[in-house]
Design a protein around this motif. Structure first.
Motif, PDB file in Angstrom:
ATOM      1  N   ASP A 124       0.851  -1.190   0.000  1.00 31.63           N
ATOM      2  CA  ASP A 124       0.000   0.000   0.000  1.00 31.63           C
ATOM      3  C   ASP A 124       0.892   1.247   0.000  1.00 31.63           C
ATOM      4  OD1 ASP A 124      -2.291  -1.522   0.099  1.00 31.63           O
ATOM      5  OD2 ASP A 124      -2.538  -1.358   2.291  1.00 31.63           O
ATOM      6  N   PHE A 125       0.329   2.337  -0.502  1.00 28.48           N
ATOM      7  CA  PHE A 125       1.005   3.645  -0.469  1.00 28.48           C
ATOM      8  C   PHE A 125       2.394   3.587  -1.134  1.00 28.48           C
ATOM      9  CE2 PHE A 125      -1.211   3.006   3.686  1.00 28.48           C
ATOM     10  CZ  PHE A 125      -2.378   3.682   3.343  1.00 28.48           C
ATOM     11  N   ILE A 126       2.505   2.806  -2.200  1.00 27.60           N
ATOM     12  CA  ILE A 126       3.826   2.545  -2.779  1.00 27.60           C
ATOM     13  C   ILE A 126       4.432   3.790  -3.429  1.00 27.60           C
ATOM     14  CG2 ILE A 126       2.922   1.730  -5.018  1.00 27.60           C
ATOM     15  CD1 ILE A 126       5.192  -0.403  -4.872  1.00 27.60           C
ATOM     16  N   GLU A 127       3.563   4.648  -3.998  1.00 24.87           N
ATOM     17  CA  GLU A 127       4.102   5.867  -4.606  1.00 24.87           C
ATOM     18  C   GLU A 127       4.678   6.792  -3.540  1.00 24.87           C
ATOM     19  OE1 GLU A 127       2.902   9.495  -7.665  1.00 24.87           O
ATOM     20  OE2 GLU A 127       1.486   7.856  -7.297  1.00 24.87           O
ATOM     21  N   ALA A 128       3.983   6.906  -2.416  1.00 21.41           N
ATOM     22  CA  ALA A 128       4.495   7.738  -1.320  1.00 21.41           C
ATOM     23  C   ALA A 128       5.814   7.186  -0.800  1.00 21.41           C
ATOM     24  CB  ALA A 128       3.463   7.812  -0.200  1.00 21.41           C
ATOM     25  N   ILE A 129       5.917   5.856  -0.711  1.00 25.36           N
ATOM     26  CA  ILE A 129       7.161   5.249  -0.237  1.00 25.36           C
ATOM     27  C   ILE A 129       8.304   5.539  -1.220  1.00 25.36           C
ATOM     28  CG2 ILE A 129       8.309   3.069   0.296  1.00 25.36           C
ATOM     29  CD1 ILE A 129       5.565   1.998   1.184  1.00 25.36           C
ATOM     30  N   SER A 130       8.008   5.450  -2.524  1.00 28.60           N
ATOM     31  CA  SER A 130       9.056   5.677  -3.526  1.00 28.60           C
ATOM     32  C   SER A 130       9.616   7.096  -3.444  1.00 28.60           C
ATOM     33  CB  SER A 130       8.515   5.412  -4.936  1.00 28.60           C
ATOM     34  OG  SER A 130       7.628   6.441  -5.346  1.00 28.60           O
ATOM     35  N   ARG A 131       8.747   8.039  -3.072  1.00 33.89           N
ATOM     36  CA  ARG A 131       9.211   9.428  -2.973  1.00 33.89           C
ATOM     37  C   ARG A 131      10.013   9.678  -1.697  1.00 33.89           C
ATOM     38  NH1 ARG A 131       7.011  12.699  -6.794  1.00 33.89           N
ATOM     39  NH2 ARG A 131       5.341  11.782  -8.037  1.00 33.89           N
ATOM     40  N   ARG A 132       9.889   8.773  -0.755  1.00 33.05           N
ATOM     41  CA  ARG A 132      10.676   8.900   0.472  1.00 33.05           C
ATOM     42  C   ARG A 132      12.033   8.185   0.372  1.00 33.05           C
ATOM     43  NH1 ARG A 132       5.342   8.919   2.534  1.00 33.05           N
ATOM     44  NH2 ARG A 132       5.027  10.423   4.246  1.00 33.05           N
ATOM     45  N   MET A 133      12.186   7.352  -0.652  1.00 33.02           N
ATOM     46  CA  MET A 133      13.444   6.613  -0.845  1.00 33.02           C
ATOM     47  C   MET A 133      14.270   7.256  -1.945  1.00 33.02           C
ATOM     48  SD  MET A 133      12.488   2.555  -0.650  1.00 33.02           S
ATOM     49  CE  MET A 133      14.187   2.081  -1.040  1.00 33.02           C
ATOM     50  N   ASP A 134      15.508   7.629  -1.619  1.00 29.99           N
ATOM     51  CA  ASP A 134      16.405   8.150  -2.649  1.00 29.99           C
ATOM     52  C   ASP A 134      16.690   7.060  -3.678  1.00 29.99           C
ATOM     53  OD1 ASP A 134      16.553  10.566  -1.335  1.00 29.99           O
ATOM     54  OD2 ASP A 134      18.371  10.021  -0.210  1.00 29.99           O
ATOM     55  N   ASN A 135      16.784   7.470  -4.925  1.00 34.33           N
ATOM     56  CA  ASN A 135      17.148   6.581  -6.038  1.00 34.33           C
ATOM     57  C   ASN A 135      16.106   5.505  -6.333  1.00 34.33           C
ATOM     58  OD1 ASN A 135      19.901   7.730  -6.234  1.00 34.33           O
ATOM     59  ND2 ASN A 135      20.181   6.740  -4.245  1.00 34.33           N
ATOM     60  N   ALA A 136      14.886   5.662  -5.827  1.00 39.44           N
ATOM     61  CA  ALA A 136      13.838   4.669  -6.089  1.00 39.44           C
ATOM     62  C   ALA A 136      12.812   5.241  -7.056  1.00 39.44           C
ATOM     63  CB  ALA A 136      13.152   4.250  -4.792  1.00 39.44           C
ATOM     64  N   SER A 137      12.297   4.395  -7.913  1.00 35.92           N
ATOM     65  CA  SER A 137      11.226   4.785  -8.837  1.00 35.92           C
ATOM     66  C   SER A 137      10.203   3.651  -8.860  1.00 35.92           C
ATOM     67  CB  SER A 137      11.794   5.036 -10.242  1.00 35.92           C
ATOM     68  OG  SER A 137      12.517   3.919 -10.690  1.00 35.92           O
ATOM     69  N   LEU A 138       9.129   3.851  -9.613  1.00 33.02           N
ATOM     70  CA  LEU A 138       8.085   2.840  -9.719  1.00 33.02           C
ATOM     71  C   LEU A 138       8.114   2.187 -11.094  1.00 33.02           C
ATOM     72  CD1 LEU A 138       5.006   4.579  -8.010  1.00 33.02           C
ATOM     73  CD2 LEU A 138       6.512   2.820  -7.066  1.00 33.02           C
ATOM     74  N   VAL A 139       7.917   0.880 -11.123  1.00 29.24           N
ATOM     75  CA  VAL A 139       7.809   0.166 -12.395  1.00 29.24           C
ATOM     76  C   VAL A 139       6.532  -0.670 -12.377  1.00 29.24           C
ATOM     77  CG1 VAL A 139      10.276   0.064 -12.877  1.00 29.24           C
ATOM     78  CG2 VAL A 139       9.230  -1.731 -11.508  1.00 29.24           C
ATOM     79  N   GLN A 140       5.965  -0.846 -13.565  1.00 32.19           N
ATOM     80  CA  GLN A 140       4.744  -1.641 -13.715  1.00 32.19           C
ATOM     81  C   GLN A 140       5.122  -3.045 -14.189  1.00 32.19           C
ATOM     82  OE1 GLN A 140       1.773  -0.399 -12.867  1.00 32.19           O
ATOM     83  NE2 GLN A 140       2.662   1.622 -12.428  1.00 32.19           N
ATOM     84  N   ILE A 141       4.682  -4.048 -13.433  1.00 32.56           N
ATOM     85  CA  ILE A 141       4.918  -5.442 -13.808  1.00 32.56           C
ATOM     86  C   ILE A 141       3.612  -5.984 -14.387  1.00 32.56           C
ATOM     87  CG2 ILE A 141       5.708  -7.688 -13.022  1.00 32.56           C
ATOM     88  CD1 ILE A 141       7.770  -5.510 -12.599  1.00 32.56           C
ATOM     89  N   PRO A 142       3.528  -6.213 -15.676  1.00 33.21           N
ATOM     90  CA  PRO A 142       2.267  -6.699 -16.253  1.00 33.21           C
ATOM     91  C   PRO A 142       2.011  -8.162 -15.914  1.00 33.21           C
ATOM     92  CG  PRO A 142       3.959  -6.534 -17.943  1.00 33.21           C
ATOM     93  CD  PRO A 142       4.568  -5.973 -16.694  1.00 33.21           C
ATOM     94  N   PRO A 143       0.762  -8.594 -15.947  1.00 30.93           N
ATOM     95  CA  PRO A 143       0.447 -10.015 -15.735  1.00 30.93           C
ATOM     96  C   PRO A 143       1.173 -10.874 -16.765  1.00 30.93           C
ATOM     97  CG  PRO A 143      -1.552  -8.677 -15.754  1.00 30.93           C
ATOM     98  CD  PRO A 143      -0.450  -7.783 -16.208  1.00 30.93           C
TER      99      PRO A 143
END
Length: 444
Positions: free
Chosen positions: A207-226
């Motif tokens: 949960d809240f993965i985008e907020a977590i990514s913004r709190r971690m330096d050098n982290a971004s979000l990626v989409q893993i398709p089915p």
């Protein structure tokens, strides 16, 4: 110069040229071996290092792969000079200023695996008393999970941590000895595929993965398709959004330019294509490296290889590219200078004559204002010395006309001096004659 002497000089010049070219070739040729700090033998970094070794072997470059605990140890080995190259996870610092990046080379999702029968909250702030394998000491996984705990506000002692290897942590999950296992690795890593296919292990969606990514330096979000790992059965069964770090290929800053060039070309070959997480051309990338990017690598990644990479040995192409880059600014400076040289040379030769004109001009002005016989003699003597100087002046044939014109000017001044002497002599004779007539009249 006799024919044998000319032949001897020709052979000597040819030998010097051949020797110079040979010396330059030997100087340009780089070392034929490199040491790369990868990771554990069953890890993704080691698998990628083996691919680099195969590519570099085409040019007879031997790549020695160091098995390490992971990115943190890789950074240390790179900083102290034990390794020439290393694959580093995003967020791993390197001590000192002796390391540069070729670029970021792929995404590494932060994968959280749990036993399917375990109840793990998707909100990490609720984790307490869990048995978590967060990676061995010296690994990038341990460093990434430490940063994750800080980002979500988890105390390090809120859960029980273990330091198992990749395969051992999968086995521990299946045996019920762990609640959660942390991996920072390509999603299709062999040990992850085995875990997914077991059916007894799930991937935790936070949960809240985008907020977590913004709190971690050098982290971004990626989409893993089915279906990323398997289409039948579909693994994962639904879309996943994961935190991801960008792995970097880092090198010692004093690496031979040709080897730097070859490594960059290998990175383009290995990581430039399309896969589940990236489009073609996304990697290698010169952004997000944190480390300074090597200039030669930047040029290759941004502009692509030059035309001579296809028909010259890699080490020649690399050096030629650098020489062209260095000489190009000089070309725009030297070319105008070369075009100006004939004019400068002509001016220098003519100036050797022109610098004598002030003397002639001074004498000419003195003649205009009138002079006595003694001064005229001095002028004549100065002009004679000046004429003698110009007569013995060594000038190229194309510029002797200027000296000839100056000597003509001197001759005209000498004639004016002669004319002035005659005028003064006539005036003196007339004055004497008048004086004698006056004296004769007075006597009579």
């Amino acid at each position: 110069m006799t024919l044998p002497t000319r032949l001897l000089w020709s052979l000597l010049i040819a030998a010097c040229l051949v020797g110079g070219v040979t010396w330059a070739i030997l100087l340009l040729r780089p070392p034929n071996q490199l040491t790369l700090a990868a990771g554990p033998e069953d890890g993704a970094y080691h698998r990628i290092a083996v691919q680099y070794r195969a590519i570099l072997a085409r040019d007879d470059i031997a790549l020695r792969i160091l098995e390490t605990a992971g990115s943190a140890e890789n950074a240390r080995l790179l900083a102290d000079g034990t390794a020439d190259v290393a694959i580093l996870q995003g967020g791993i610092d390197v001590a000192g200023e002796t390391v540069e990046a070729i670029g970021t080379i792929f995404y590494e999702p932060l994968v959280l695996l749990y036993a399917a029968n375990a109840l793990i909250s998707p909100n990490p702030t609720h984790w307490a008393g869990l048995r978590i394998n967060s990676g061995v000491e010296g690994s990038g996984t341990r460093a990434a999970f430490d940063a994750f705990e800080q980002a979500v506000g988890l105390r390090p002692d809120a859960n029980e941590h273990s330091a198992l290897g990749y395969s051992d942590s999968i086995a521990a999950l299946l045996d019920g000895q762990l609640d959660l296992a942390v991996f920072v690795a390509p999603i299709d890593a062999p040990y992850l595929r085995a875990a997914f296919e077991s059916g007894a292990i799930g991937v935790l969606q936070l949960d809240f993965i985008e907020a977590i990514s913004r709190r971690m330096d050098n982290a971004s979000l990626v989409q893993i398709p089915p279906g990323t790992v398997s289409l039948d059965p579909p693994i994962p069964s639904g879309p996943r959004q994961m935190l991801a770090l960008e792995a970097r290929l880092a090198v010692r800053h004093d690496m031979h330019p040709a080897l730097m060039n070859r490594l960059t070309m290998a990175a383009l070959e290995l990581h430039g294509g399309r896969d589940i997480l990236q489009d073609e051309g996304d990697f290698p990338s010169v952004s997000g490296t944190v480390l300074p990017v090597n200039n030669s690598a930047r040029q290759l990644i941004v502009n692509g290889p030059s035309t001579w990479h296809d028909w010259l040995p890699y080490w020649m192409a690399a050096q030629l590219n650098r020489v062209v880059i260095l000489l190009l600014p000089l070309f725009f400076i030297v070319l105008p200078l070369l075009r100006a040289l004939p004019g400068l040379y002509a001016y220098a030769q003519n100036y050797r004559v022109w610098q004598n004109y002030p003397v002639m001009r001074t004498i000419e002005d003195e003649l205009e204002s009138g002079s006595d016989p003694v001064t005229l003699d001095e002028m004549a003597e100065r002009l004679t010395e000046l004429d003698d100087h110009l007569a013995h002046l060594r000038l190229p044939a194309a510029y002797r006309q200027t000296a000839f014109q100056a000597r003509v000017h001197i001759d005209l001044l000498q004639r004016r001096i002669i004319t002035e002497r005659r005028r003064l002599a006539a005036e003196a004779e007339e004055t004497a004659s008048v004086a004698a007539g006056a004296e004769s009249t007075a006597t009579s």
